[in-house]
Scaffold this active site. Structure first.
Site, PDB file in Angstrom:
ATOM      1  N   SER A  45       0.804  -1.216   0.000  1.00 13.31           N
ATOM      2  CA  SER A  45       0.000   0.000   0.000  1.00 13.31           C
ATOM      3  C   SER A  45       0.839   1.270   0.000  1.00 13.31           C
ATOM      4  O   SER A  45       0.358   2.324  -0.390  1.00 13.31           O
ATOM      5  CB  SER A  45      -0.944   0.003   1.209  1.00 13.31           C
ATOM      6  OG  SER A  45      -0.212  -0.207   2.412  1.00 13.31           O
ATOM      7  N   ASP A  79       4.734  -7.839   6.310  1.00  8.05           N
ATOM      8  CA  ASP A  79       5.353  -9.059   6.835  1.00  8.05           C
ATOM      9  C   ASP A  79       5.791  -8.855   8.276  1.00  8.05           C
ATOM     10  O   ASP A  79       5.572  -9.716   9.141  1.00  8.05           O
ATOM     11  CB  ASP A  79       6.564  -9.447   5.976  1.00  8.05           C
ATOM     12  CG  ASP A  79       6.177  -9.784   4.554  1.00  8.05           C
ATOM     13  OD1 ASP A  79       6.063 -10.973   4.227  1.00  8.05           O
ATOM     14  OD2 ASP A  79       5.981  -8.846   3.773  1.00  8.05           O
ATOM     15  N   HIS A 123       0.173   4.980   6.844  1.00 10.37           N
ATOM     16  CA  HIS A 123       0.621   5.192   5.478  1.00 10.37           C
ATOM     17  C   HIS A 123       1.255   6.572   5.322  1.00 10.37           C
ATOM     18  O   HIS A 123       1.133   7.423   6.189  1.00 10.37           O
ATOM     19  CB  HIS A 123      -0.556   5.020   4.511  1.00 10.37           C
ATOM     20  CG  HIS A 123      -1.093   3.631   4.470  1.00 10.37           C
ATOM     21  ND1 HIS A 123      -2.090   3.189   5.314  1.00 10.37           N
ATOM     22  CD2 HIS A 123      -0.736   2.558   3.707  1.00 10.37           C
ATOM     23  CE1 HIS A 123      -2.352   1.923   5.059  1.00 10.37           C
ATOM     24  NE2 HIS A 123      -1.528   1.504   4.103  1.00 10.37           N
TER      25      HIS A 123
END
Length: 1508
Positions: free
Chosen positions: A450, A564, A705
């Site tokens: 993203s 991850d 983000h």
């Protein structure tokens, strides 16, 4: 759509198969028998201290309620028993009304028990559930339960209905699955549920005074329970087809939005208008997708549910961010001391511009609005803001307002300008990726998650729902919105070089949209998803007609790993570093196999742990529920937890393995394809405001983000990384810095790859003036860099270049000599990619010669004038010098007489590696002797030369790297690689001795150069370059030395190190003496300095106006004791062959005036010379070893209670020194008897048990008077007399070790030193000197001298002295080949002799004592046969664990048959050339020194000896 009150609770317990606990109604104790309390309470006291809440005054307001105020706990919600779907008609099944009540009671009892710790009078909780067989409509059922609850409370005699505070829990869940669907459905759903609950809440508000109502939403919990129970829930949930994204990110944002909708509804409702009533929304959301049905279900018991509900009540409204864990129970939260309320009405602003930071000791209470604003719509921002500000003034307690104002027009976009002079492509389309210019790029693409998809990049502050929008046109690595002047992205930067660039994304949309183009990153992507993305990207490029797949150059950026790491703790094996890099490798394999002409940026995963700082800083607004849900494995663990440590380790290994994958060369097999690691994200500092707080303007509204601000910074950092050489790339990017776009280097204008960076060790030379002198200089002191025409080097493996170019794991390759990369003589490549001294000098003179290229031995053509040899020691320098001179004379490229030469010498490391094997052989004195001899030849034979003498690498640095990295360094080979440095224990005496040796080497080098012996010619100079004296190693984050500066053996420097060496050497050469840098900081950026107009020359002592420091006078001739094996034998030995130094109890001596120490110090009167017996080499005991080196002072270090030594000058303190002035061999028997009598008569000596050491030295007077009766058999008589003395000692003295020292050489010493020595006193002492003027007479004196030595050399082997276990005679031959000490001018060094030019001074006695001691520790047959009169405090040898004994014939392992042959062998081994004795030579050369009152010379520190 319908409301389903709390139906899941009983289902959950039934699912777990728990038995039904017994409910009791007794007060004041735990009312749930068999209840399983949490482990944290089971084995420890209740975690909360009620006394910390201050004065226990009842609260008058629901907004300042404390746990102790609660007097009653109740719950409503229809807890229905699910029918068995396999038993028939549901309406005909009989349900029992007890089961729902039991489930409710279990939860409420636990909650009551918690509160009871604050208020023990809380009675049994009350639960009212539905009673019908088939459920009513949810709202009607709740209405009935509410009425029953009110009646119960009014009738309860234990409750004061009007005055007691009540905690009422209303459980509900949404029957529709649409509660987490995006956008407007949520507001409608929340409003619909609110309408259904309104009647119940209105009734409770109207009827119940003093009530705190928890509105508990269990929708997600019910959904999870349904997943575990199949279709047990009744009624069946209404399906909902969400038309928008349902990714994990969407779900998390929707959870937050759903909670916000409820907070806004409650804030605008009438339920917070009273001081005695409020309703607070308590959400239950999971942090991640719950476990699969095969795993343990979440919320395993009622205790966990009550526990979590209590923790929710402790959190302020709007801050109920901590999601429910499916695997871990959170710690119980405790109320704080003060009541500071949070208010849900604050959150009714749509974009949440306003955030109020509060905490609560008990409940996160909603605070009422003014009635005039009660019906304002949530988006009525201006009026509502005024209302909130007014409301803040009414708050009873301190609050903190945080106002975030978005810039007009939405987000702030940051552009930049590209002002690079060269924006042109290559003249022809390059065929090599290593010659690729930015303007050659035609296509751009990207893979990732993203952060590359651009989620939230263009969102306005506070608009959290908009984070779901993927602003791909703003993406840092591939976005193409607008232009670089307004939007900084890699694509927009490249479009400034090539406006025809294709592949960039624009606008918004998912990866499948046309706007995305070659931005195929997928929101939520993990490394395992990369191969699919790569496959799709390749297919898009192949099928797009705008792209010439075979011809166009492509740049593809891959960035993955955040997700991850965020989920690694859920399955550490699945998210292991190995799997992470394997998945990246699969994607890169696809690109490598199928995509021609591609440059791939592999951006390393960022340092994600810094996200915790933003999450934990409460003064900065962030939707923490979203953060915690998106990245639980980073945020949910404590600071010092093992889980956090594992995260940091995983993060680091993700980065390390990424490097290893690419550095393996796996993707450098084609000329048109490469992958380059861009590491600017590896060390990220969280951007801060001017107040030092985390700056959330760099983040999207979800604080996870990137905002467009960060995208711009990341784009510039990526671009700059792409232009930085590999090995010199920036690994730490500061987001706060202004956007800075660097331009391609005009010399090296290419995107940097592993090959065109040559491991990234090039340098830029900023010097403008590179011209030579107007005419070739004739003086070395006027030498400019451009005047240098020849470079050469001497040394060991460091200069030979061993392992410079070896790959990190290729240990065998360290034997390869990368001479072309050697710091002082390598000429591979150019300065832009290989930093060496020759490459720097070639920038000044392109015709430079002599440098090495490539690899090979010293004899290879490639080596040229780099004649360094791996393993070389100082003793090998002379051979290298001879070879170098011959090559310079023979090679047509070198004009030996006219060319100016720079020769760099570095030696000593290998000597230190072996010093412990023979400390005398590798002494500082011997080291500097060899070095001086080599430099002397250069000085004598080589014209026009500047010699750089470089310090060696300090052994402590080698130890620090080698031993500090046992996982990377071949520690098992330490003894082979460098035994005396790498195998020593820390803080051991051996290590201290090594450091002493190292300092002695360095000081001796400095003293040699500062002696001025090499400044006697105008065209030659030796300059010490000291930059290597102190090396500062770079240390990694884990505290270990950075092994990237070393070859795989962790000993030899890598190219990274050699580059720094070359820069440091060059800097030293331009620094004046006295101001040279003595420290090499490998971490620092060492600039390439330039000669200046005022100081254009390479610096020498003269052009530095430098005066060498005056050498300080030596205070004494003591020695340092560094032996570690000094203890005596465990028991007194019975054999002389097992005698250790500490076993010696008594010392004694026989001899002449050399043993009485006549003249050891100058006389202050005209009397006869004084015997300074306390300073005698073999028997003196004045002072201690640190001030006077004598054999007894050495032995006193092993046995402080030693007896027999002499002190002072008086006969009464002579001890067992029976020597007499003028004595000859014939006097030895008498001295032997005298010694025996003294020992027998001494009350302190146990003649039978004490071990004795006796030293006999005689013969000088015999030689001096042999000419008086030349026909006499001097040698025979000499031996007979000494034998008689030895026989006496053998017969009378048990437990005795006898040293017999061979007479020194006296013959031919007189050389006629220009009348400098007054001969009369010497001749009076040695009459035979009068008759030794002719060569024939000198030869006769030599013959007699040899006969005396030969006569006694066999005593060690005589049968009568080898038969007894407690007696031995050992001949010590250090005077066999007597060497005369010379000073720095080459004259006899008179500081070793007394004023009469015949006897030894205290300095000479110290040297004799050292020579004798070292002889005693050498095996018979392998003893040193010459003296080494050079001053060093570290010359004493030490016994070793392997050889702890004084050496005898037997323990030297010479067999009897060998013993008979040994004397002749040893005698004939004496070099015939050794001819001149020490003492008489001085007599014949230094007459002037014999004058009374004459001045003594200052003792020089650097000494030289010659064999005569």
């Amino acid at each position: 759509m319908g409301l389903r009150p709390g139906v899941f609770l009983l289902e959950l317990l039934l699912l777990l198969g728990q038995g039904t606990p017994q409910v009791h109604t007794s007060l004041g104790r735990n009312t749930l028998e068999g209840q399983l309390w949490p482990e944290t309470l089971k084995n420890s006291p209740f975690p909360c201290n009620p006394n910390k809440l201050g004065v226990n005054m009842p609260s008058e307001s629901v907004h300042s309620l404390k746990p102790s105020d609660i007097k009653f706990v109740a719950a409503i919600g229809n807890l229905e028993i699910p029918p068995d779907p396999g038993t028939g008609d549901l309406e005909k099944q009989e349900w029992t009304e007890e089961r729902p009540q039991q489930v409710c009671m279990e939860v409420m009892t636990v909650l009551s028990d918690i509160i009871r710790h604050f208020n023990p009078s809380v009675p049994m909780p009350v639960c009212h559930t539905g009673k019908t067989v088939v459920p009513h409509d949810g709202a009607n059922d709740l209405w009935i339960q509410a009425q029953e609850l009110v009646r119960n409370m009014k009738d309860n005699l234990q409750l004061d209905f009007q005055l007691d505070w009540k905690l009422i829990n209303v459980f509900f869940s949404n029957a529709s699955q649409c509660y987490l669907c995006p956008s407007a459905q949520q507001n409608g759903l929340a409003a619909g549920s609110m309408d259904e609950l309104m009647g119940v809440l209105d009734y409770l508000q109207q009827e119940v005074p003093r009530a705190f109502v928890n509105l508990v939403d269990l929708s997600e919990v019910a959904e999870v329970s349904r997943r575990y129970q199949g279709t047990w829930l009744s009624p069946v949930p209404e399906p909902c087809n969400c038309s928008e994204e349902t990714s994990r990110l969407a779900k998390v944002v929707m959870q937050w939005s759903y909670q916000e909708a409820w907070n806004s509804l409650l804030a605008s409702s009438r339920y917070s208008e009273q001081e005695s009533f409020t309703v607070v929304f308590q959400p239950f959301f999971y942090e991640t997708t719950p476990s699969l049905p095969s795993e343990d279900p979440p919320l395993q018991d009622s205790t966990t549910l009550a526990w979590h509900l209590w923790n929710r009540m402790m959190e302020p409204a709007g801050e109920k961010d901590e999601p429910l864990s499916a695997k871990h129970r959170r710690p119980m939260k405790c109320p704080s001391q003060f009541c500071i309320h949070s208010r849900p009405d604050v959150y009714s602003c749509g974009p949440r511009e306003l955030f109020q930071q509060n905490s609560s000791p008990l409940y996160a209470c909603g605070r009422h609005r003014n009635k005039a604003t009660a019906h304002l719509a949530p988006n009525a921002a201006p009026t509502y803001l005024l209302w909130v500000l007014a409301l803040c003034l009414r708050c009873r307690f301190q609050t903190f307002l945080y106002l975030r104002v978005a810039k007009k027009g939405g987000m702030v976009r940051e552009g930049t300008e590209i002002r690079c002079p060269d924006k042109d492509p290559s003249d022809t389309v390059p065929t090599s990726v290593h010659r690729l210019k930015p303007a050659d790029i035609n296509v751009i693409g990207a893979l990732g998650d993203s952060l590359t998809a651009g989620n939230g990049a263009g969102s306005t502050p506070g608009n959290i729902l908009d984070v779901l929008t993927q602003y791909r046109g703003l993406s840092w690595s591939v976005g193409g919105d607008e232009s670089v002047s307004t939007v900084t992205t890699l694509a927009n930067i490249l479009r400034e070089f090539n406006p025809s660039l294709k592949g960039f994304s624009v606008g918004t949309g998912k990866e499948t949209s046309s706007n995305a183009f070659l931005n195929q990153a997928v929101a939520g992507g993990r490394a395992m998803d990369l191969p699919v993305q790569a496959r799709r990207l390749v297919d898009l490029m192949k099928n797009d007609t705008r792209i010439h797949f075979q011809e166009d150059w492509k740049i593809i950026t891959l960035f993955i790993g955040g997700n991850d790491l965020c989920d690694f703790c859920s399955d550490p094996v699945h998210y292991s570093p190995q799997n992470f890099t394997d998945n990246i490798g699969k994607a890169l394999d696809i690109l490598h196999a199928e995509v021609p002409r591609a440059f791939v940026n592999l951006v390393t995963v960022l340092e994600i742990v810094n996200l915790r700082e933003l999450y934990q800083e409460k003064k900065v607004y962030c939707p923490r529920m979203i953060l915690r849900s998106l990245c639980p494995c980073v945020l949910k663990f404590d600071d010092n937890s093992t889980e956090l440590a594992t995260l940091i380790e995983f993060n680091k290994k993700f980065q390390e393995k990424t490097h290893q994958l690419i550095e393996s060369g796996r993707y450098d097999t084609r000329e048109d394809f490469t992958v380059v690691v861009q590491p600017f994200f590896e060390n990220v500092d969280l951007p801060k405001t001017s107040e030092g707080l985390p700056d959330n303007s760099f983040f999207a509204p979800d604080c996870f983000h990137f905002s467009s601000k960060s995208h711009s910074r990341a784009a510039s950092a990526l671009w700059n990384n792409m232009l930085e050489p590999v090995g010199q790339k920036t690994t730490r990017h500061k987001f706060e810095n202004e956007i800075n776009i660097t331009c391609p280097n005009q010399v090296q204008p290419f995107l940097r790859t592993y090959k065109n960076s040559v491991q990234g060790h090039g340098t830029w030379l900023p010097c403008r003036d590179r011209a030579p002198s107007a005419s070739p200089p004739t003086s070395v002191h006027a030498l400019r860099p451009a005047d240098i025409q020849v470079v050469a080097a001497l040394g060991d493996s460091l200069t030979a270049g061993n392992g410079i170019g070896s790959k990190p794991d290729d240990l065998p390759d360290v034997t390869t000599q990368y001479r072309g990369l050697s710091y002082s003589s390598g000429g591979d490549g150019f300065l832009e990619n290989v930093t060496t001294l020759p490459n720097i000098l070639r920038e000044f003179n392109r015709n430079l010669t002599g440098y090495a290229v490539g690899t090979g031995d010293a004899s290879d053509m490639n080596a040229f004038l780099n004649q360094a040899v791996p393993g070389a020691k100082a003793e090998d320098l002379m051979s290298q010098v001879q070879t170098l001179m011959q090559k310079m004379k023979d090679d047509h490229r070198v004009n030996f007489r006219e060319d100016w030469k720079v020769i760099t010498v570095l030696i000593g490391g290998r000597d230190l590696c072996d010093y412990c094997t023979d400390s005398n052989l590798y002494s500082a004195a011997n080291f500097v002797d060899h070095l001086r001899d080599a430099l002397d030849v250069l000085h004598r034979e080589v014209p026009r030369a500047l010699v750089n003498l470089v310090d060696f690498l300090n052994p402590s640095v080698m130890r620090q790297v080698f031993l500090g990295n046992p996982d990377k360094c071949p520690v098992q080979q330490a003894s082979i690689l460098c035994n005396c440095v790498l195998t020593l224990r820390e803080n051991s005496q051996e290590l201290a001795r090594l450091e002493s040796f190292s300092r002695a080497y360095q000081s001796s080098m400095r003293e040699l150069v500062e002696s001025g012996r090499y400044d006697t010619r105008e065209d030659f100079s030796v300059v010490l370059q000291p930059f290597f004296q102190n090396v500062q190693l770079p240390v990694l984050a884990d505290g270990l030395p950075d092994t990237s500066f070393f070859a795989p053996d962790c000993i030899h420097p890598s190219q990274k190190f050699h580059s720094q060496l070359a820069r440091a050497l060059w800097a030293n050469m331009l620094e004046p003496l006295g101001s040279k840098t003595e420290t090499l900081d490998l971490r620092a950026e060492i600039p390439i300095t330039c000669p200046t107009q005022n100081e254009p020359f390479l610096r020498t002592p003269r052009n530095s106006n430098y005066t060498y420091p005056t050498k300080p006078a030596t205070e004494n001739w003591g020695s340092d004791f560094v032996c570690t094996e000094w203890k005596a034998s465990n028991s007194v030995p019975t054999s002389v062959h097992q005698l250790q130094p500490a076993d010696i109890k008594v010392v004694a001596a026989l001899g002449d005036s050399l043993t009485t120490a006549v003249g050891a110090r100058p006389n202050n009167s005209s009397d006869l010379p004084t015997s300074w017996r306390g300073l005698s080499w073999s028997i003196g005991g004045d002072g201690n070893l640190e001030t006077h080196t004598t054999l007894p002072n050495i032995l006193k270090k092993f046995n402080p209670y030693l007896l027999g030594f002499s002190t002072g000058t008086l006969e009464g303190t002579a001890g067992l020194n029976v020597a007499a002035e003028g004595a000859r061999a014939r006097d030895m028997p008498a001295q032997a008897w005298d010694l025996v009598e003294r020992m027998k008569n001494s009350p302190d000596i146990n003649l039978e048990k004490d071990w004795k050491l006796v030293t006999l030295f005689i013969g000088g007077n015999d030689l001096c008077h042999y000419c008086e009766n030349p026909e006499a058999h001097l040698a025979t008589e000499y031996v007979q007399h000494i034998q008689q003395a030895l026989d006496i000692l053998s017969q009378e003295l048990p437990r005795t070790f006898v040293n017999v020292v061979e007479v020194m050489e006296l013959a031919s010493l007189y050389q006629g030193q220009g009348g400098k020595c007054a001969m009369l006193p010497a001749q009076n002492n040695c009459t035979c000197l009068r008759h030794s003027q002719s060569s024939l007479e000198k030869q006769e004196l030599k013959k007699v001298n040899w006969n005396l030595q030969n006569g006694i050399s066999s005593f060690s082997y005589w049968h009568q002295y080898t038969q007894r276990e407690d007696f031995t005679v050992v001949v010590q031959p250090f005077f066999q080949n007597t060497l005369i000490p010379l000073n720095e001018r080459g004259d006899t060094d008179l500081t070793f002799f007394s004023e009469d030019c015949f006897h030894f001074s205290d300095r000479g006695h110290a040297e004799m004592a050292i020579a004798l001691w070292n002889n005693m520790l050498e095996p018979v047959g392998r003893k040193t046969t010459s003296n080494n009169f050079t001053h060093s405090r570290a010359k004493l040898k030490c016994p070793s664990p392997e050889s702890p004994y004084l050496y005898t014939l037997r323990n030297s392992q010479l067999l009897p048959d060998q013993a008979e042959e040994a004397p002749n062998v040893l005698y004939w081994a004496v070099p015939v050339a050794a001819g001149v004795g020490l003492v008489v030579g001085v007599i014949g050369t230094v007459v002037w020194r014999c004058r009374r009152g004459g001045r003594r010379e200052d003792p020089p520190m650097s000494l030289r000896t010659v064999a005569l």
